[in-house]
Each structure stands twice: as structure tokens, then as C-alpha cells.
Design a protein around this motif. Sequence first.
Motif: not given
Lengths: 378, 248
Positions: A309-336
Motif C-alpha cells: 500500500d505504501k509502495l502504491f502511494y509513493l508511486m502514485s506521486r511519480g516515484f518509480n518502484e526503485a525510488g519508492a523502495q528507497l523512500i520506504i527503506v529510508e522512512s524506516n531507518i531515518r528516525p534513527v
Amino acid sequence: MAKDKAVVQYNQLPRPTFRWMKVNHLDLEPLAQQSVLSYTPAERHTGDAAVSFYTGRQVPELGDFQGANEKDLKKALNESNTGCAVTVGDGQKGTVWLDYTVSAAVPQITGQLSIQAGDHSDLTVYLIFDGDAAGGYVNFLTYVKTGEQAHVKISKVQLHGHHVRHVEHRYADAGKESTIDYVSAEIGAKAAIVYYKTDLMHDESNFNSQAMYLGNDDQIVDFSYWVPTKGIKTNTDILTTGALLDTSKKYFRGTIDFLRGGKKAVGSESDTCILLSPNVHSISVPLLLCKEDDVVGNHASSAGQIDKDKLFYLMSRGFNEAGAQLIIVESNIRPVIDKLGDTDLENKVLQAVREKMQFCYKKGDCHAKCTQRFPHLD
Amino acid sequence: MSELLRVEGLHIAVDGKEILKGLDLTINTGETHVIMGSNGAGKSTLFNAIMGNPKYVVTAGRIFFEGKDITDAPVNERAKAGIFMAFQQPIAVQGISVENFIRNAKSTVSGQQQRIMPFRRKLHAQMEQLKMDKSYAERYVNDGFSGGERKKTEILQMCMLEPKLTMLDEIDSGLDVDAVRIVSETVSQYHNETNSILVITHHSEILQHLKPDFVHVLINGRIVKSGDASLIQTIEANGYEAFRGQAE
């Protein structure tokens, strides 16, 4: 690992469970030990912190502290080639940066860092490990002792190259009403093995640890925590979060040990892992041991693929799958990463994360996507 | 007015169950369309299908955008083509601030890097219009936001990304009266003869500002009735019961 091969065991669970579960320890092949060369890390400090370097041993007896590996711990205690003592006196405040770099000239570092914080003091230590060399090995002991109402924060960034085995034994003894904060970014090394033991024997002492990782290739990341709590109203909070690519592996062993007498202690531990490849392994053993009734313990572990669902949300904003995955990974680790507390270090970690993600997708049709793969997220 | 979106005989299945059963819809540039229908009729399914959510499988039919068949296009390509969906339940993305997220999204959909200061000025102006505190720009996307704040952030994204087709999936749900007015006014101001709006709603308040050109009633996976704005009053007075017979 084949039975006839020599192995070294790391991060033994303090209270082992069934052998067939294969989670009691990590087996690795022994690494050729080279002669120990004298080494002094790059250092700077501000405030009242006093920093001195020494040879030999300044860390006291550590009781039943077993470290990541007993033999390695003994070596770090008694044959250190780089010792550093950081102290802040009562009521003082300081910040220290220490940078340990593995290189062809010094491929192996066996060191110790002794941190002593007086009552009501406040100390931040930025601990950077980087560099690469064939046969690289870091065997490092960190000792922390805090006085009453002291606060010590260690922000660690480990960015070694892929030839280094990084082993850290970290022991802390938290004083009454003191707080020990660890923030760690384990990005590099072929095997990154960290063993943390923090004794919360004094009332209202606090231990917080947040660690992030990103494994790729055949990298192994192994976290082991042991937190015995005996003081009244102690607080323990352990979090590890990250992602695994390729055939990398992650182990999390967290043991919060509520000992008798440690009333009203609160402890929580959680481990979150995003699996970016079907060939990765994420093994999580969050344990709560309890000999005291009046405590609150929470543990959680989650490992899963990218949230669709998160991947779809990000891709619906124009990010390709790889970019969206990067954002999701970053969103997981960025708070640390954001809690490291040093902007330069935070940026270094982010850059390393993005490089790793790019490396992962080089195996695919990267050129068509590269321009979008690393959106400028800053 | 030129044709912007054309949906032809669309059949959509989710987990093997058919939700849309031959839906036809054409939207021209500059038009505002409203989709109304009872719960479970397939309204959100239609939006997800147009946006390309892989969970929603096209079993028959085609989707055209600006004359180009996008039925098999990936989600991000549809976004780049100018389709925007404001989610009914926007997702939280920790670790990335609202400003960075939208700026990167804008760079991606427009193909042009956005310079920080001009972008920030425009973002703050839009936030002011939406009565959003500027501090939200620094916060992680939707993380810890209330339902209303999340919906406003969706509209903020719409304003900044400037899509040709905006799909608002129950954007008014969970909003208080003032927020509904602010959101609908902002959408109304954004709307012009070069872009189109497609709205799912159960309430007429939001339509006071949006002024629909067409209203469609979706029942059991098909559009059973299309008309002008007067259809809304009919639905409000009689419900969907009268249309169910047409769906059989």
C-alpha cells in the motif's frame, strides 16, 4: 557451516535456548590475526571532556561480561593497540569525536575506549569506524560508567568496507538516575557484530538503544543485547530497524533480564526488518526474562517485504518502484539516523544507504532508472 | 474541450472477485465529474484502477488518458502523465518531511529539479490557503497527523503537483465543516479549463464549491445513471434504491 570447518562463535545468548533453533550464537570462520600495530584515532573534543590515549589496559574487571566473543574480549582488554579514555567530571559537559580508520597500513585495530562520566555530567561521544583493508578486523571494547544523574550518549557510525570484520563489545554500568543513550548506524563491514551489556543495577537508571542497519551482498549484521535490571524504576528501550538486500543476514538477540528486586522496571525491545530480497535472512530473538513480578516488559519483532500500500502511494506521486523502495527503506531507518545528532555524520550515513541501494539495483536495468533512483530527499 | 480520460468496458477483479463489471466513463478537460453510490459499489475500485494499483486487476476493458492507452502503464507513469489520486486514507511515511516529499515528487512528475526557495514560497502560500501551520512542512509525511490534516496534505500535494486529472476519494470524510469548506474552495480555485476533477463523495457540502458538470451513479460495478448536478438532489431525497433496478 560445515561441521569439519573451524568456527568462532559470536554473540552467545546469555540464556541459550534450544540448539535446533540455531539462534544461540553466530558461527563465523576464524580470521587470521595479524600483528598488532600501535594506532591513534583522529580525535577532537569540545567542552569539558578530557581525552587521553594510552597503551595497555585501563578498563577494570568486567565481571561476567562475556563480550561478543570471550577470546576477542580478552584480547581487546589485554592486548589493545589503541586505548582512549574519555572523562567528564561532576556537573561537566562535553562532546568527543573519535574516528577509527582501517587501512592497508593498519588493517586490524584492537582497541578499548573507557568512558567515565561524573555525577550530573553530560557527555556525547561520536564514534566513527570506517576504512577498508584486506583481512581487516576491528576488535573493540567500549566501557561506560556513569555517575548519579549523568547522561552519556554514544552515536556510532560504522562505515567499513566489505573486507572488514567489525566486532564491538560494549559494556555499561549505569549509575543512579543516570541515562545511557546509544544511537548506532551499522552500514558497512562484511560482518558487523555488536554485543551490548548494560547493567541497570541502580534505581531509576535508564538505557536507550536505537540501531539501524542496511545489509547487502552476503553481509552479516548481528546485534546482541543483555540488560539485567535490578534497580527500582529502571527503564530499558531497545530498537533495531533496517533492511536486507541480496543474501545478507541479520540477527537480533535482545535479552532484558528483570532481576528480583528491580520493582517497577519497564523494558521494551523491538526489531523491524524490511526484506528486499527473497534470499535474505532475518532472525530475531527478543527475550524477556523475569524474576520480579512488578515490572512491565514489551517485545516485538517484525520482518516483511515492502508494504504494498505504501509502495502504491509513493508511486502514485511519480516515484518509480526503485525510488519508492528507497523512500520506504529510508522512512524506516531515518528516525534513527536523525537521532545521531551530528549533521555531517547523518549525511554520511544517508549517502552510504543510497549508495547501497543503487548497488543493489545495478543488477537490473539501472541506466533507465538511475536519474530517479536517488531523489534528493534532503 | 478535448477528451482527457476514457474508460471503456472496464472489468476489475480483486482477489478473484469481480468488482467493476463493464464501466464506461469519459471525462473531458475542464470538467468536474462526481461519482456517487452506496458503500461497496466499486467507487474506490474505479479510482485505484485508473491510478494503476496492481491489487486491482483489469480483466477486460481499456483506460485511455489523453488518447493514450494506459491500461498496462505502471503507477508512476500515470502520475507523470498527470493523474493524481487523493487517498481516502493517506499513508504515513516516516523519515521524510512533507516539504522534501512533495519537492521530490514534483521534480519527478515534472522532470525538472525544483529549486528550494521558490518551491518553499509556493508551498507556504498553499499551506496558508489551506490554513495549515507551516510547521507541517517539516514534519514526516502524515506521521501523527489527524484525519483532517492528512486530507489537507493530500490537497496540498495536488496543488503543488498540478495534475491534469485529480481524483478525490472521499476527501470530505473526517473533515469538520470549516475544513470541508477550505478544502473544496482550494480545489475549486485549482480547477480550471485545463484540468479535470473526479470526485467520490457521500455528502453534498463539498459540491457547493466544486459545481459538478456530471454526476454518475455507480451501483454494483456499473454506472447506471448519469446526469447533471440535479441528480444529487434526487439521490439525497430518495437514496440509491431507485437505481438498483437499473443495475440488474
